[in-house]
Design an enzyme around this catalytic site. Sequence first.
Site, mmCIF file in Angstrom:
data_model
loop_
_atom_site.group_PDB
_atom_site.id
_atom_site.type_symbol
_atom_site.label_atom_id
_atom_site.label_comp_id
_atom_site.label_asym_id
_atom_site.label_seq_id
_atom_site.Cartn_x
_atom_site.Cartn_y
_atom_site.Cartn_z
ATOM 1 C CD1 TRP A 1 -96.343 -20.811 73.745
ATOM 2 C CD2 TRP A 1 -98.375 -21.338 74.912
ATOM 3 N NE1 TRP A 1 -96.480 -22.457 73.665
ATOM 4 C CE2 TRP A 1 -97.579 -22.689 74.469
ATOM 5 C CE3 TRP A 1 -99.400 -21.378 75.420
ATOM 6 C CZ2 TRP A 1 -98.039 -23.831 74.615
ATOM 7 C CZ3 TRP A 1 -99.862 -22.736 75.515
ATOM 8 C CH2 TRP A 1 -99.447 -23.793 75.029
ATOM 9 C CG ASP B 1 -98.426 -17.830 80.096
ATOM 10 O OD1 ASP B 1 -97.488 -18.655 81.060
ATOM 11 O OD2 ASP B 1 -98.798 -18.385 79.138
ATOM 12 C CE LYS C 1 -93.905 -24.749 79.501
ATOM 13 N NZ LYS C 1 -93.875 -25.730 78.465
#
Lengths: 360, 360
Positions: B102, B172, B196
Amino acid sequence: MTRVFNFSAGPAALPEPVLRLAAEEMLDWHGSGMSVMEMSHRGKEFIAIHAEAEALLRELLAIPANYKVLFLQGGAIGQNAIVPMNLLRGKTRADYVDTGDWSKKSIKEAGHYCTVNVAASGKGSNFTAIPKQDAWRLDPDAAYVHICSNETIGGVEYHWTPDTGSVPLVADMSSNILSRPIDVSRYGLIYAGAQKNIGPAGLTIVIVRDDLIGQALPITPTAFDYAQQAANDSMLNTPPTYAIYIAGLVFRWIKDQGGLAAIEAHNRRKAAILYDFVDSSDFYTSPIAREDRSLMNVPFKLRDESLDAAFLKGAEARAMKQLKGHRSVGGMRASIYNAMPIEGVEALVAYMKEFEASNG
Amino acid sequence: MTRVFNFSAGPAALPEPVLRLAAEEMLDWHGSGMSVMEMSHRGKEFIAIHAEAEALLRELLAIPANYKVLFLQGGAIGQNAIVPMNLLRGKTRADYVDTGDWSKKSIKEAGHYCTVNVAASGKGSNFTAIPKQDAWRLDPDAAYVHICSNETIGGVEYHWTPDTGSVPLVADMSSNILSRPIDVSRYGLIYAGAQKNIGPAGLTIVIVRDDLIGQALPITPTAFDYAQQAANDSMLNTPPTYAIYIAGLVFRWIKDQGGLAAIEAHNRRKAAILYDFVDSSDFYTSPIAREDRSLMNVPFKLRDESLDAAFLKGAEARAMKQLKGHRSVGGMRASIYNAMPIEGVEALVAYMKEFEASNG
C-alpha cells in the site's frame, strides 16, 4: 409506517420494491451469510452482483459493445474535472453549451484543464430554453462538445440529440439517464451521478466509447483514469459496492416495468398531468419554453410568492416533501423521476387545486 | 439465516446490530417516511445524520477543534493523488516510508505530482518489519512525511507514532483507523477508506489540520479540494449519504462498546489468540516481526502449502470465509477488524488445530 411522496431533486425517491428487497437481504444476501456491504469486491458473490448490474444497464440502454461501462465515485462534479483530464487527447480546446447552473459548473471546472469555447448559451432566454443547434458555434478542433442533457435546477431538457459530426458528444445525464431510450452511439461519453434515477449517492456511471480512452493527462489520478478502470472492470480501487448492488436492483425494477419505452410513457404521463394543470391555471406559472421542458424536474411558481411558505407547509402536512425550489430560482420544484408514482403527481395536482381554491 | 465469520480484508464484516438497524430503518427512517438513501442531502433529516456521524467520530478519536473532518469519495487510492494535490503547498518534494504494497501504491501515485524521497524502506526485511525511525532519512524541505499505518496485505502495523518534527505526518489509516485510540494532534492529515472499520465502500474519511489546507494545486478537481469541501461541510457535491449514515451507526456501536480503549483491548485479545497459537505450532508460521505485527490483518502460512486448498475448503465448510491470502503473498490472511467477534477467532483457531491434527 407511512411513506411520503418525495419530490427531492436528488438524492431522490427509490422504487419501494427495491427498498423492501434491500431490507430483506441486509443480513444475508442469497444465503451467503453476509450483507452485500460486507462482501469482498473480489469475492464471487460481489463479482456476480457487479456483472449483473452492468449487463442490465447495457440491456436497458442498448449500449453498443465498443462502449465501456464504468462504475466510479465522485459524482458529476468530480466528472467535470475527470472528463477533460481523460478526453482532451492532446487537444487544448473543448466546446461547452451553457444551458444553466449545471453546465456553468462544468464550464468553470473544465477551464482548469483547457480552453473552453461556450458554443451556445441559453442566457438570452434567461435559461428558459435550450439554444437551437443552428445557433451553435462549434469549434472543429474541439476535443469534445459537452452538454447537460437535463438541467436539474432550471428545468430545461434536450428532447433531441445534437449533431456534432466527428467531434465526440459528451453529456452529463445525471438527472435524466434511464428516463427514456437514447441512442448511445450518438455520444462519445455519458456520465451520471446515481442519486436520481439509478440508486444511492456515491456511485457515478460513465459510459465511454473505447477509442476515446487511453490518453489521460499525466496528472489524472489513477482511480479516475478511464482506461485503467476499464482494464480493471472498475475495480482498480474498491468500488462503491453497496451502491452498485442497489443500482442493479433498480435496473431490474426498470426492466420489470417494461424497460425504457414503458418508463418513458409513464414519465410523459406524469409530466403532462403537472404541466397541463400549471398551464391551465392563472395561479401557477411555468417559465420554461414548452418544447424544452424537463420531464424530470418541474419548476413552477405561485404568481403570488408571498404564499410560498403556506403552500410548502400544506404540502408537508399532506406528506409531500422537498417541493421548495432551488434557492437560485425560488418558487417550487417537483422532481418526478422514474420512482415517483403517478399517484404522487395526482396528489400534488389535487393539492395545488385545493390550495388555489382556498387562496386564489 | 446463518451468518458466517467473514475474514475479508475489505469490504469487511460489519457489526450485526448495525445491519439489523439499517434493515429496520430502510423504508422509513425515524418516521420521516423515507429511506436515508432517498433523502436530499440538504434536508434537515440528512443534515442531522451527517452532523451526528461527524460528532461521534470527533468524540471517539478526540479530534482537536483545529482539525477538519471531511466525508469524501474515491477511496485511499484516490487520496494517493489528492493528498499531494492539496498538501504540497508550494513545495516540490515529499517523504514516503515504504512498508509494503500500500505504501508502494502511494509512492507511485505521488510521483505524478512531486519528487518523492523514500525516507525508509522495509525492503531489507522483505517487508516483514517496519523500519526503525533512527534509520529514516527525512528531508527537512519535504512538504509532508507519508506512512501507511497498517499494511493490509503484508500485515505490518505501526505500534508507535513517528516523530517528524515540524513536517506534517500524513497517514493512510484505511485498515486500522478506530481500532485503538490515537493522538490525532501528532498527525497533519489522516485518511481512510471506510470499508474496514467504518462502513460501506465508497466513503473516504479525511481528518486534516486546518492550517494545511487552502493551497491546493490549480489542477485539483474542486470535488477533491479539501479547503472547498471543508468550507461546504463536505457537501460541495452530493456526499455518499447512505454510507455516511451506516458509518454513523458504526460509530455509535463503537461508543456503545466502551469507545476505542475497550475496542483496543478486544482487538488485542483477538490478535493474541491467533498469534499465540501460530507461534506455538510447527504446522503454521507467521513471517512478521513480533513487534510490528498487525492487530487487524494476520497473514499466516501452512508450512506445507500443498495443503492450502484443503485448508480453505474446510474453512468454507465451517462458515469461515475469505481466509485466502493476497495473491502477492500467498498462504492465508485472517482480517479481524473491530466487527469480528472473539468467537470468530476462537472458531478459526479451533479449526486450525483440528486441521493440523488431521494433516500434521
